[in-house]
Write a protein that holds these residues in place. Structure first.
Motif, PDB file in Angstrom:
ATOM      1  N   THR A 231       2.829   1.464   3.364  1.00  0.00           N
ATOM      2  CA  THR A 231       2.923   2.790   3.022  1.00  0.00           C
ATOM      3  C   THR A 231       4.378   3.180   2.471  1.00  0.00           C
ATOM      4  N   GLY A 232       5.349   2.513   3.083  1.00  0.00           N
ATOM      5  CA  GLY A 232       6.578   2.596   2.795  1.00  0.00           C
ATOM      6  C   GLY A 232       6.722   1.887   1.486  1.00  0.00           C
ATOM      7  N   GLY A 233       6.031   0.680   1.206  1.00  0.00           N
ATOM      8  CA  GLY A 233       6.013   0.193  -0.125  1.00  0.00           C
ATOM      9  C   GLY A 233       5.732   0.985  -1.312  1.00  0.00           C
ATOM     10  N   ILE A 234       4.677   1.673  -0.912  1.00  0.00           N
ATOM     11  CA  ILE A 234       4.045   2.651  -2.136  1.00  0.00           C
ATOM     12  C   ILE A 234       4.987   3.538  -2.210  1.00  0.00           C
ATOM     13  N   HIS A 260      -1.939  -2.974  -5.812  1.00  0.00           N
ATOM     14  CA  HIS A 260      -2.426  -3.755  -4.834  1.00  0.00           C
ATOM     15  C   HIS A 260      -1.828  -3.149  -3.406  1.00  0.00           C
ATOM     16  N   LEU A 261      -0.910  -2.571  -3.547  1.00  0.00           N
ATOM     17  CA  LEU A 261      -0.377  -1.712  -2.020  1.00  0.00           C
ATOM     18  C   LEU A 261      -1.141  -0.820  -1.900  1.00  0.00           C
ATOM     19  N   LYS A 262      -1.847   0.041  -2.770  1.00  0.00           N
ATOM     20  CA  LYS A 262      -2.696   1.170  -2.733  1.00  0.00           C
ATOM     21  C   LYS A 262      -3.934   0.690  -2.223  1.00  0.00           C
ATOM     22  N   GLU A 263      -4.509  -0.411  -2.596  1.00  0.00           N
ATOM     23  CA  GLU A 263      -5.729  -1.030  -2.295  1.00  0.00           C
ATOM     24  C   GLU A 263      -5.940  -1.414  -0.700  1.00  0.00           C
ATOM     25  N   GLY A 270      -2.197   0.403   5.779  1.00  0.00           N
ATOM     26  CA  GLY A 270      -0.999   1.126   5.655  1.00  0.00           C
ATOM     27  C   GLY A 270      -0.048   0.726   6.689  1.00  0.00           C
ATOM     28  N   ASP A 271      -0.036   0.255   7.735  1.00  0.00           N
ATOM     29  CA  ASP A 271       0.978   0.017   8.633  1.00  0.00           C
ATOM     30  C   ASP A 271       1.265  -1.478   8.732  1.00  0.00           C
ATOM     31  N   LEU A 277      -0.364  -7.213   0.616  1.00  0.00           N
ATOM     32  CA  LEU A 277      -0.905  -7.141  -0.827  1.00  0.00           C
ATOM     33  C   LEU A 277      -1.536  -8.390  -1.149  1.00  0.00           C
ATOM     34  N   THR A 278      -1.068  -9.404  -0.529  1.00  0.00           N
ATOM     35  CA  THR A 278      -1.867 -10.822  -0.766  1.00  0.00           C
ATOM     36  C   THR A 278      -3.170 -10.704  -0.457  1.00  0.00           C
ATOM     37  N   LEU A 279      -3.872  -9.984   0.418  1.00  0.00           N
ATOM     38  CA  LEU A 279      -5.013  -9.587   0.855  1.00  0.00           C
ATOM     39  C   LEU A 279      -5.880  -9.160  -0.605  1.00  0.00           C
ATOM     40  N   SER A 280      -5.400  -8.371  -1.287  1.00  0.00           N
ATOM     41  CA  SER A 280      -5.770  -7.835  -2.474  1.00  0.00           C
ATOM     42  C   SER A 280      -6.123  -8.990  -3.640  1.00  0.00           C
TER      43      SER A 280
END
Length: 290
Positions: A231-234, A260-263, A270-271, A277-280
Motif C-alpha cells: 500500500t505504501g508502495g502504491i 503489479h502492486l495494485k494487483e 496490501g500489508d 509484486l513478484t507474485l504478480s
C-alpha cells in the motif's frame, strides 16, 4: 519509522541534558519514545508553542497537510524551523513552504532513504533542502538519525523530487529482480543460484535484501525483517508516475511496477512488503503462489 527516528533523536538530546517533545496521532505508538524519556505533547499546536524546531514523519500528503495546519494553529515563534521527513509530492511541499513563510517559519524538506530497521540502526540517508541557515541549524539532529546528510540546495521541493527519483530506482530494482528470478524459476535454475549471482554482481544491501525476500518467499513484515508495504508502495509509485506525467518524462517501468502492486493490493496483500509484486509476475508466468 518515525518511532525509531524519534528514539535516536531523544538519545542525542538526552546526552545534552535535553528532552524531545513528541506527538503522534495514535498516542500508544509514541510509548516507546516516551519510555526513553521524551515528553508527550497533546497536539502539533502544543509542539509549535513549545519547540523552535519540529520534525514530522507522515504516511501521506493529506496527513502532513493536516498536521502542519495544526502546527501553525499553535502560533510558532518567528524563525522556528519545521522539518518534514515524509515522502510527499513536490507541490505539497511548495504549498507548505508558502504557508510557512506567511507564518514566519522556515521550512526544510528532509525525506529519508531506509527501512524501519535502518532507522533503528541510525543508517538512514537523510536528504535536506531549504534555506542555508535553517539547514545548518537542524543538521545535528539529522545526523543523530542517519549515516549522512545529502544537501540538494535551497528549494525544499527538490528534496522530494530526489526522494521520488530514488524510490523509482528502488522499485525498478524490485521489478527487475522479480522478473529475472521468475525467468530462472521457469527454466529450472534454483533461486539460490540466482541469489548468489545477484550478491556477487550487485553488492548492494537494498538489492540483496529484496532478492533474498523473493528467493525465500519472505514477504511478511516481522520485527526482525520489517518491510515497506504494498500500500505504501502504491502511494509512492502514484507520486512517481504523476511526476513523470506532469513533467512529460515517460516512466514505463514505474507504470508497470505500479500495476503489479495494485494487483497485489486487490488480492488482499496490501500489508505485505512491496517485494510481493513478484507474485504478480509469477502468476503471469503460470506459476503457483507459495
Amino acid at each position: 519509522m518515525g518511532s525509531a527516528m524519534a528514539i535516536n533523536l531523544q538519545k542525542h538530546l538526552q546526552g545534552q541534558g535535553r528532552a524531545l517533545h513528541v506527538h503522534n496521532r495514535t498516542k500508544e505508538k509514541a510509548a516507546p519514545v516516551v519510555r526513553q524519556g521524551a515528553q508527550w505533547a497533546d497536539s502539533p499546536a502544543e509542539l509549535a508553542a513549545t519547540c523552535n524546531v519540529v520534525f514530522s514523519v507522515m504516511a501521506n500528503d493529506e496527513a502532513l497537510l493536516a498536521v502542519f495546519e495544526s502546527y501553525l494553529s499553535g502560533h510558532p515563534k518567528p524563525g522556528s524551523v519545521f522539518v518534514d521527513c515524509s515522502t510527499v509530492y513536490p507541490s505539497t511541499t511548495e504549498e507548505l513552504v508558502r504557508k510557512a513563510q506567511q507564518a514566519g517559519v522556515q521550512y526544510v524538506a528532509s525525506p529519508v532513504f531506509g527501512r524501519p530497521d535502518a532507522a533503528a540502526a541510525k543508517k538512514l540517508l537523510v536528504v535536506s533542502a531549504g534555506a542555508s541557515d535553517a539547514k545548518a541549524r537542524v543538521q545535528p539532529y539529522q545526523e543523530a538519525m542517519g549515516r549522512g546528510v545529502l544537501d540538494v540546495g535551497e528549494a525544499p521541493h527538490l528534496a522530494n523530487v530526489l526522494k521520488l527519483t530514488g524510490n523509482f530506482y528502488i522499485s525498478s530494482f524490485i521489478e527487475v529482480l522479480a522478473e529475472g528470478m521468475t525467468l530462472a524459476d521457469k527454466n529450472g535454475l534454483s533461486r539460490e543460484h540466482v541469489l548468489a549471482m545477484v550478491n556477487g554482481l550487485f553488492p548492494s544491501p537494498i538489492i540483496a535484501g529484496y532478492a533474498e525476500r523473493m528467493a525465500k518467499d519472505q514477504f511478511e513484515s516481522t520485527p526482525e525483517n520489517p518491510g515497506f508495504s504494498v500500500t505504501g508502495g502504491i502511494k509512492d509509485l502514484g507520486h512517481i508516475t504523476r511526476l513523470g506525467r506532469d513533467s512529460q518524462a515517460p516512466l514505463p517501468i514505474a507504470e508497470l511496477t505500479l500495476q503489479h502492486l495494485k494487483e497485489q493490493e486487490g488480492g488482499g496483500h496490501g500489508d505485505l512488503d512491496w517485494g510481493a509484486l513478484t507474485l504478480s509476475i509469477r502468476k503471469a508466468a503460470g506459476m503457483h503462489a507459495p
